[in-house]
Each structure stands twice: as C-alpha cells, then as structure tokens.
Enzyme design. Structure first.
Site, short mmCIF file in Angstrom:
data_model
loop_
_atom_site.label_atom_id
_atom_site.label_comp_id
_atom_site.label_asym_id
_atom_site.label_seq_id
_atom_site.Cartn_x
_atom_site.Cartn_y
_atom_site.Cartn_z
CG ASP A 223 -2.18 0.93 0.88
OD1 ASP A 223 -2.09 1.75 -0.06
OD2 ASP A 223 -3.21 0.84 1.59
C1 BGC Z 1 -5.09 3.22 -0.11
C2 BGC Z 1 -5.14 2.24 -1.26
C3 BGC Z 1 -4.98 3.00 -2.56
C4 BGC Z 1 -3.68 3.75 -2.53
C5 BGC Z 1 -3.38 4.49 -3.83
C6 BGC Z 1 -3.91 4.16 -0.19
O1 BGC Z 1 -4.12 5.22 0.68
O2 BGC Z 1 -5.09 2.54 1.10
O3 BGC Z 1 -6.35 1.53 -1.23
O4 BGC Z 1 -5.09 2.13 -3.65
O5 BGC Z 1 -3.74 4.69 -1.48
O6 BGC Z 1 -4.18 5.61 -3.98
#
Ligand code: BGC
Length: 701
Positions: A223
């Site tokens: 993540d």
């Molecule tokens: C989230 C993810 C997301 C990523 C990219 C993170 O804050 O937890 O689900 O895909 O950001 O935007």
C-alpha cells in the site's frame, strides 16, 4: 529477464514517484524498459471506477451498492467497466476490488468494501476481478489482510491481534477466491500490522499462505507509503514497493550486495511482475489510451444506473407508501441537502469524479413529469422544510453521511441536524420517505415515525435516475443488506475499546473471533434493526418444497427449493442458503454458503437449485491447522434474509472429513533475510493521508 541488467530489475520493483502527489494522475507507475519493448506500468484507483482525481470517467455506485445487488452478473459488468475505463486511460493495474470485511460499520472505508460476509464478498469480488481482467487490465485485490479500520492506520497501534481461525474463515476467504477462482494478477498488502508483523512484511501472509499454500503466481504491491521495516519486506514476499523507491531502490541493491536479500528473490519479484504483464496482454497489446482521454460511454452510464437501482434496499414501507401511486401523488416535496447535491460518492482514494451527476431532485422532476408539482428545500431550516412537506402529498427527505478513507466514525448516528430534519418533516407529513445515502449501517431513531426508508448507499452519477425508478416503481427494489444495521452502537460485535479501535500498547483485539456481523448478532441473540441479507420488495415471495441431497462420494450437497412470486408485481428476490453446523464444530449459529438472485413475474414459480461443495461444511481446525468437516448434523436454512429463513432441512455427515493441510508454522519474518535496520526515511502514510485530504470529503466538481 536474461537481458535485463540488475539496475533494470531493481527499477521494475518500485514506483517512479518522488515526493507526494496530489495532482490528478496515476497513483503510481513503474518505468518500462524501452530497449526491451517493455512498456511502463501505470497503477490507479480504484474500486468504484477510475479514481485519483482523473476526469472523463464514469462515477459508478460505491462497491457496497454493488454488493447489495447480490448479483454476480452485474458485478462482472461493473468490473468490465472499471477495466475498460482504466485501459482507456492507459492504466495497466486497477487498484480494485477492496475485499476487506466490514468488521464494524464505523469503518471509514466500508463504502468501498463488499460488506461483512466473506462468502458474499468472494462471490461479488470474483466476477469484478474477471471483468477488470477481461479488458487487459490487471486487477489488484486489496488489502491483505485484516485491514478493518482507519484509526491509527499504518502505525504499530493498528495491530490486529487475530487468531488463525478468524483469519482463515473471515478475513482471508475473499483473497483465496480472488486467487483461485478469479486468477487475480496482483494483491495489495495492507497498512495494518497483523499479530505484530506489518502486513507488507508479513512472511506468513505473503509467502507461506499466499504464495506457497495458494500458489499465487502474481505479484504483491505495498500500500502507498506503507511503513515497512526495510528490505526484510522483500524477503518476506513483497514484490513491488509503491509509489516511490524509498524502501527498495538503493537499499534493496545494497541488501542484495551484502547478501541480506538473495538475487534469486529479486529475480522472483521481476518474474512475477513480467509474467502477469505478459499474461494480461499489456506487453503484446499495449493500451494506446492516455490519462486525458474521455472514456465514458452510454453503456457505462446505463450500468451505473442499473447497479444504483438494483442495489437500493427498501428498509420500511408502511401502508405501501411506495411505489408512488400516480393517481394519488400529485405533489412531492424533496427535502435535504442531499436532494440537490447528494452524498453520491465516498471520500479518499476511492473517490471517482463526475461532472454529470443527476441529482435526486432532477431525477424525480424528470420522472414525475409536468403534471406533478415538485418542490424542494435544502432543509437548512427544518421549519421551512416541514411547511413545504405539509403542503405536498408526499415528502422525500434525503439524508446522508460522508464516509472517507483516513477517518473512522465514532458513532453510528447521522448528524443531529439530519435527524432533526427527518423528525420535522415526518411530523408535518406522515407520507415521508427517507432516503439514506450512507456507506454502511447507521441508526434510525425516527424509524417508527416515517412511512418508508430506502438505503441508496453512494449511488454514483446516475443517483437521481436510479432513485426515481425505485420511487415510481419502474424498478422493484430487490437490494439486500450486505451489512447488519444494529439498533444501537452498543450492539455491534466489536463494542469494547479493546476491540475497536484498540488500546495503547495492546493493539486491536479481534476477540469476537468468528462472531463478525450477523454471526455475532445471532450468536448473542441480539436483534438488529435491519438484518444482514434483508430488504423489502414491492412484491412478496414464498419458499416451499426444500430438498437436500448429499453425495457420499464427493461430499457435495444439492439443494432445491420452489420460489413463488406471490405478489402483484414482477421483481427479483435473493434466495439465500445458510448452514448451521454441529455444535462440535464451534461455528457461529448460521453462515451464508450460497445464494441466487432470481427474477419472477407475478404468480410465477421457479425451482432454484443451489450446490454446496464439501468446503461449505468445513471449518478451520486450529489444532490440526487445516480445514475439517466435523461429523454430525448440518442444518440447511433457506429464505431471503438472515432473519427470514422459512424452510430448513438437515443433512448428516457420518464421519469427519479432513480438508487441505496448511504448511507447518513458518519462521519469524526477521529470520527470513533482509534487514529491518536498513529502513530509509520515507514520507509517512500520515503525510500522504493529509495530502490526500483534498479527497477526504465527497467531491462535487
Ligand atoms: C489506499 C489504497 C490505494 C492507494 C493508492 C492508499 O491510501 O489505502 O487503497 O489504492 O492509497 O491511492
């Protein structure tokens, strides 16, 4: 790979971003290798359409609304729209779907999930992934695993203390289905820490379970800015770091040189990424789309409307107030801020933009036609709103609650002004319809005083059209709740502070074990306000002639039941099958194991056949570390809500049947290589969340 230099290999396993991005753009990119004709790989959110502030896209209903349709066919089309629009924008990886379980309805990201039940989540996520990948786009199922709250996220305090059985039965099945049934290309690991080890450096989750036991051939991406313990994450099974190179890059290079991470591991990371890129067609058929292209189509809009309408759940309908009777409803008052500018989308990375949202007011006006007087008020002055409601035949009050990534709710109430508004309007006009635009369960203190209630979730850009179709009866509301609506916050299964959001130094105690969602209400005999799987209809259904047969050779159970539309309108119902286990299994009272959505004309009857394979009768045996089906009597309950299961039968398993064996317990991650002390200074997710804060309230461009 043979022709790739070490530098090229290292570049393939991390993002190209430097600093924190807030502009519209891909959430992350991996550089290509032009001399070998390997294109760059762009990754973008998210589960409800193309996100990341990118415009020219279709704003689909939130995934929770899709889950409420209980319709895998619609889910497949939904995934195909996400995939087609992603591909049209030059995106190679769609960061979707979100399959984390709604452990508690206070979770800020509940709207982008598929609800509280692992079987429903798996059954909807599978076709979503297939739909995305049918468009030559890699789906990235997220977030592995036990990521169930925003409070303290990406800090050691968000440490899920969860036993293996709960992981296996509640939090992992949707990932298992994504791998085995949908053949997902990639997995995103979570911000959460699981039993003391960050999910993105968790060898048990990433390597032992996902890659060895499940034989996942694809790649695992971190993540965004996940706080990782250095290059040990690579050794534990992380294949790609996003969105920058602060953890991998030079640190990984040095760790390989020093022998702390093997060169073979780097090759494995690269092989996994390239294999999925080739298999998905990204190399042979590269997208010609660019981020500025307009990828909307009429068909995508139609799908958005269909999902919004079919996912709407009718929670109350006194004296058949709905659908509106055109001979009696000559005037409608539309009240509430949501009437004009609804809560049609959730906040955070899952936000999808649209500049063509059809508001509820517009939709109602359009459908009602010139002969019906439609008035409206934003509802800021409850007195004025009440007067308006009193002068109309019916009132539609739109209230909502904004869910967003990075924030959990502390309660289940709508804000005070919204509740006061509903009270004022209902007191002025008994024919009041409340429309809820929420991402998950809320409490409804005014319930007994209103005529009808619809849960419309965040319906996306076709909001008004979908709502009008349901209000006027063009569509029979057939949505069923994917989450339990409790009568009060005290009733939720994770009610103590130790369970939610956890206490300092102790992490988050998943002490409710398997008793998540309806399992917990049933186990404690607590009656919720609205049960999981429930939803009213403009017609009625009856269930008869249940027949259960079990094959002794395969262990498969065949279930047949007659379903009749006993009302006066065409409509769909969701036939739900729950299994009750012998007490020796130690399972919750009843668990969803099959369902089928069926549409019937009035007076028509159909035989619905459902099948359970042997695993449906199994549970996780923690002592033997494998799944097992205990000998004993299994009860098969069939109906159309977790609290409405009018027919049931019993099938007996005469001897205990072992399931698959899990690998032996693994070494602690630190022993697996890499180094926890070589962590680089990365921007914290906290800073990312702040930057992302521009997205944290619903956006109406
Ligand atoms: C989230 C993810 C997301 C990523 C990219 C993170 O804050 O937890 O689900 O895909 O950001 O935007």
């Amino acid at each position: 790979m043979k022709r790739m230099t070490r530098a090229e290999r290292l570049t393939m396993v991390h993002g190209t971003v430097t600093g924190i991005v807030t502009e519209p753009g891909y959430a992350g990119s991996v550089a290509g290798v032009p001399r070998l004709c390997i294109p760059p790989l762009h990754l973008a959110d998210g589960p409800g359409g193309v996100g990341d502030l990118i415009s020219g896209v279709t704003q689909l209903p939130a995934p929770v609304a899709l889950a409420a349709t209980w319709d895998p066919g619609l889910a497949r089309r939904y995934g195909a729209v996400v995939g087609a629009e992603a591909r049209g924008k030059g995106i190679g990886v769609a960061l979707a779907p979100t399959v984390n379980i709604v452990r508690d309805p206070r979770w800020g990201r509940a709207f982008e999930s598929l609800g509280e039940d692992p079987y429903l989540t798996s059954t909807i996520a599978t076709p979503v992934i297939e739909g995305i990948q049918s468009q030559r786009v890699i789906a990235q199922v997220k977030h592995l695993a036990a990521y169930n709250q925003e409070t303290n996220r990406d800090t050691a305090a968000d440490d899920a203390i969860v036993d293996e059985r709960a992981l296996r039965e509640i939090y992992l099945p949707a990932f298992d289905a994504a791998v085995h049934r949908a053949h997902v290309g990639s997995v995103m690991c979570a911000y959460s820490t699981v039993n003391g080890v960050p999910a993105c450096a968790n060898q048990v989750l990433l390597t032992d379970v996902l890659k060895r036991e499940w034989r996942f051939p694809g790649f695992v991406t971190s993540d965004w800015y996940a706080d990782l313990p250095g290059t040990s994450a690579a050794a534990a099974g992380l294949d790609m770091q996003m969105p920058d190179n602060c953890m991998f890059g030079p640190a990984l290079d040095a760790a390989i040189t020093a022998g702390r991470v093997s060169g073979a591991r780097l090759d494995d990371m690269v092989r996994r990424i390239l294999t999925v890129m080739f298999a998905t067609g990204i190399v042979d058929h590269p997208s010609r789309g660019t981020i500025g292209d307009d990828v909307r189509t009429a068909a995508h809009r139609t799908l958005a409307r269909e999902v919004a309408a079919e996912g709407t759940v009718l929670l109350r309908n006194e004296h058949a107030l709905l659908p509106f009777d055109p001979t009696r409803v000559r005037s409608i008052a539309v009240v509430g801020a949501a009437g004009a500018d609804s809560f049609h989308v959730g906040g955070g990375s899952a936000t999808v933009l649209s500049n063509e949202v059809v508001s509820p007011l517009q939709g109602i006006q359009e459908r009602a036609g010139a002969s019906v007087r439609v008035t409206s008020s934003l509802g800021t002055d409850p007195g004025r709103a009440a007067a308006l409601a009193a002068s109309a035949d019916v009132a539609v009050v739109m209230v909502g609650r904004a869910d967003a990534e990075s924030h959990d709710h502390t309660a289940l109430d709508l804000d005070r002004a919204a509740n006061r508004l509903v009270d004022a309007v209902a007191a002025a006009n008994p024919n009041t319809v409340v429309v809820l635009d929420t991402g998950s369960a809320v409490v409804t203190p005014w319930l007994d005083r209103v005529g009808a209630v619809l849960e419309a979730w965040y319906p996306g850009q076709e909001d008004g059209h979908a709502l009008a179709a349901v209000l006027f009866g063009d569509v029979n509301p057939s949505g069923k709740l994917p989450v339990t609506f409790p009568a009060s916050l005290a009733d939720v299964p994770a009610a103590t502070a130790a369970q939610w959001p956890g206490t300092t130094g102790n992490g988050v105690a998943y002490s409710e074990g398997l008793q998540v969602g309806y399992r917990g209400y049933d186990a404690r005999d607590v009656t919720p306000q609205f049960a999981f799987g429930s939803g009213l209809s403009y017609t009625t259904f009856a269930f008869r002639r249940l027949q259960v047969t079990r094959s002794t050779s395969t262990g498969r159970v065949k279930v047949g039941v007659d379903v009749t539309n006993t009302g006066g309108r065409a409509g769909a119902d969701v036939v739900q099958l729950y299994v009750g286990y012998p007490s020796s299994a130690g399972e919750p009272p009843r668990q969803l194991r099959a369902f089928r959505r069926i549409r019937l004309a009035p007076g028509h009857r159909a035989r619905v056949n459902l099948q359970l394979d042997a695993s449906a009768l199994s549970h996780w045996d923690s002592r033997r570390r494998r799944s097992t089906a205990s000998a004993g009597d299994y009860e098969i309950f069939v109906g159309d809500a977790s609290n409405h299961l009018p027919v049931h039968a019993t099938t007996r398993l005469t001897r205990t049947r072992p399931g698959t064996r899990a690998p032996s317990p693994s070494a602690p991650p630190a022993a697996a290589g890499g180094d926890a002390s070589d962590r680089q200074r990365c921007p914290a997710d906290g800073a990312f969340a702040m930057a992302n804060g521009v997205l944290s309230t619903p956006v109406t461009p």
